[in-house]
Enzyme design. Structure first.
Site, PDB file in Angstrom:
ATOM      1  N   ASP A  81       9.049   4.276  -9.396  1.00 43.69           N
ATOM      2  CA  ASP A  81       8.516   2.802  -9.861  1.00 43.69           C
ATOM      3  C   ASP A  81       8.968   2.222  -8.804  1.00 43.69           C
ATOM      4  O   ASP A  81      10.324   1.539  -8.688  1.00 43.69           O
ATOM      5  CB  ASP A  81       9.306   2.587 -11.372  1.00 43.69           C
ATOM      6  N   ALA A 140      15.538   2.861 -10.500  1.00 38.18           N
ATOM      7  CA  ALA A 140      15.371   2.779 -11.790  1.00 38.18           C
ATOM      8  C   ALA A 140      15.557   1.120 -12.555  1.00 38.18           C
ATOM      9  O   ALA A 140      15.165   1.101 -13.765  1.00 38.18           O
ATOM     10  CB  ALA A 140      16.436   3.608 -12.657  1.00 38.18           C
ATOM     11  N   ALA A 141      16.399   0.320 -12.004  1.00 35.58           N
ATOM     12  CA  ALA A 141      16.519  -1.019 -12.603  1.00 35.58           C
ATOM     13  C   ALA A 141      15.418  -1.940 -12.581  1.00 35.58           C
ATOM     14  O   ALA A 141      14.286  -1.639 -11.992  1.00 35.58           O
ATOM     15  CB  ALA A 141      17.368  -1.927 -11.597  1.00 35.58           C
ATOM     16  N   CYS A 171       3.741  -2.613  -9.802  1.00 38.60           N
ATOM     17  CA  CYS A 171       3.427  -3.855 -10.747  1.00 38.60           C
ATOM     18  C   CYS A 171       2.895  -4.830  -9.759  1.00 38.60           C
ATOM     19  O   CYS A 171       2.849  -6.123 -10.050  1.00 38.60           O
ATOM     20  CB  CYS A 171       4.293  -4.510 -11.589  1.00 38.60           C
ATOM     21  N   LYS A 174      12.017   1.458 -18.101  1.00 37.40           N
ATOM     22  CA  LYS A 174      11.219   2.779 -18.058  1.00 37.40           C
ATOM     23  C   LYS A 174      12.296   4.155 -18.351  1.00 37.40           C
ATOM     24  O   LYS A 174      11.824   5.063 -18.780  1.00 37.40           O
ATOM     25  CB  LYS A 174      10.365   2.971 -16.875  1.00 37.40           C
ATOM     26  N   GLU A 230      19.476   3.503  -8.477  1.00 36.94           N
ATOM     27  CA  GLU A 230      19.152   2.064  -7.900  1.00 36.94           C
ATOM     28  C   GLU A 230      20.149   1.829  -6.755  1.00 36.94           C
ATOM     29  O   GLU A 230      21.219   1.713  -7.033  1.00 36.94           O
ATOM     30  CB  GLU A 230      19.482   1.151  -9.289  1.00 36.94           C
TER      31      GLU A 230
END
Length: 347
Positions: A211, A140-141, A274, A145, A162
């Site tokens: 993510d 999450a960090a 990303c 998001k 995280e």
């Protein structure tokens, strides 16, 4: 404000491109993207061209800023009819690389907006979050998001995980800056090894966002330490192993754990990165799909069709994945998104 914007722009121009990383990307991405790589490279290596979207915080809505952005020519993101787009989410962007100053963290005061790469909202929207659902943000960090998820709906339970303790503190501060206390009570911040989440909480969550840690193309190109950059490049081949472990865990015999095991039957999992790297994107998901008969890909072509005004997508050959590539006037991404649904049977 104009002075601050100028200073930020000059600061970005002062960044030095890391030749070690650029040479590595040239070899890989010229093969994977052909002529399109020339444009992608020009955008990625020109921070003065980068764009920043403004995600409003519905818990401290900036009405005056909204008027100001309209006057400056900003428009609302996703003006097309997306299959899922909650009215509570409001994100504005400009076709020029303007950037608002970031708000400072102040204890007890909620920030009004979050600056982000607009493409990072696509995995959040792909989750189709509904009120009352149990949600896991596995990596999450820094929390962007997670904040965006809470602009979409009021989950019954949101676990923001995280593993890195320093990044976890950053995550906590982000949540404190955007989320009011009553809602914070339904959020749990954990520091578990994501590869073991499924064992800890099997079939618990309606929606799971992975993510994943990846070779962040934008930041890696500006690695100030060439030795560190060379180390990153050498470690890059190990990232797909970690990414697959976050999805299916460490395999011991036939035991499979982590994000997939944490997802309830009928639930949705979204995987995102990303990076442009095919090894960390398409190849990871293809291997996962080949390993699980109870995971089925979910079509994302309608999302892509209604987003072409704001994003440029690379062709991946699959309708269940998206890859946003930076383009002139649409300097968003890289952002890869794949969407999977868990059926009630397993191999």
């Amino acid at each position: 404000m104009l002075t601050r914007l100028k200073a930020k722009s000059e600061g970005k121009l002062a960044k030095q491109i890391c030749k070690v990383v650029l040479d590595h990307f040239e070899k890989q991405y010229s093969k994977e993207f052909g002529d399109a790589w020339d444009t992608i490279r020009d955008i990625l290596t020109s921070p003065s061209c980068w764009q920043y979207a403004v995600l409003f915080n519905r818990f401290n809505y900036p009405f005056e800023l909204e008027k100001d952005l309209h006057l400056k020519g900003y428009h609302r993101l996703f003006q097309g009819s997306l299959p899922y787009y909650p009215e509570s989410m409001n994100c504005y962007l400009s076709t020029t690389p303007n950037q608002l100053p970031s708000e400072r963290h102040q204890i007890g005061n909620l920030k009004k907006y979050y600056l982000l790469n607009a493409a990072s909202l696509l995995p959040v929207l792909a989750l189709e979050l509904q009120d009352g659902e149990k949600v896991l943000d596995l990596c999450a960090a820094p929390g962007g998001k997670s904040v965006a998820l809470l602009q979409c709906a009021y989950p019954g339970y949101l676990q923001c995980n995280e593993y890195d303790s320093l990044r976890s503190r950053w995550l906590r501060q982000t949540l404190e800056s955007f989320i009011p206390q009553p809602l914070v009570n339904v959020i749990k911040v954990s520091e578990l090894d994501g590869r073991e989440m499924g064992d800890a909480q099997p079939e618990t969550f309606d929606k799971v966002l992975v993510d994943a840690p990846c070779s962040n193309d934008r930041s890696w190109l500006f690695s100030s330490d060439s030795q560190k950059a060379a180390s990153r490049i050498s470690q890059r081949r190990k990232l797909p192993v970690l990414q697959k472990e976050l999805l299916r865990g460490t395999i011991t015999g036939k035991e499979r754990r982590s994000a997939i095991k944490a997802l309830r039957p009928g639930g949705l999992l979204v995987y995102s990165t990303c990076t442009l790297s095919k090894a960390e994107n398409q190849n990871v998901i293809s291997e996962i799909l080949n390993s699980y008969s109870n995971l089925v890909p979910v079509d994302l072509k309608e999302m892509a069709r209604t987003c072409t005004q704001d994003f440029t997508f690379a062709s991946t050959g699959q309708e269940w994945e998206l890859l946003v590539i930076p383009d002139k006037g649409k300097a968003w991404g890289p952002m890869y998104v794949a969407k999977l649904k868990k059926q009630s049977w397993a191999t």
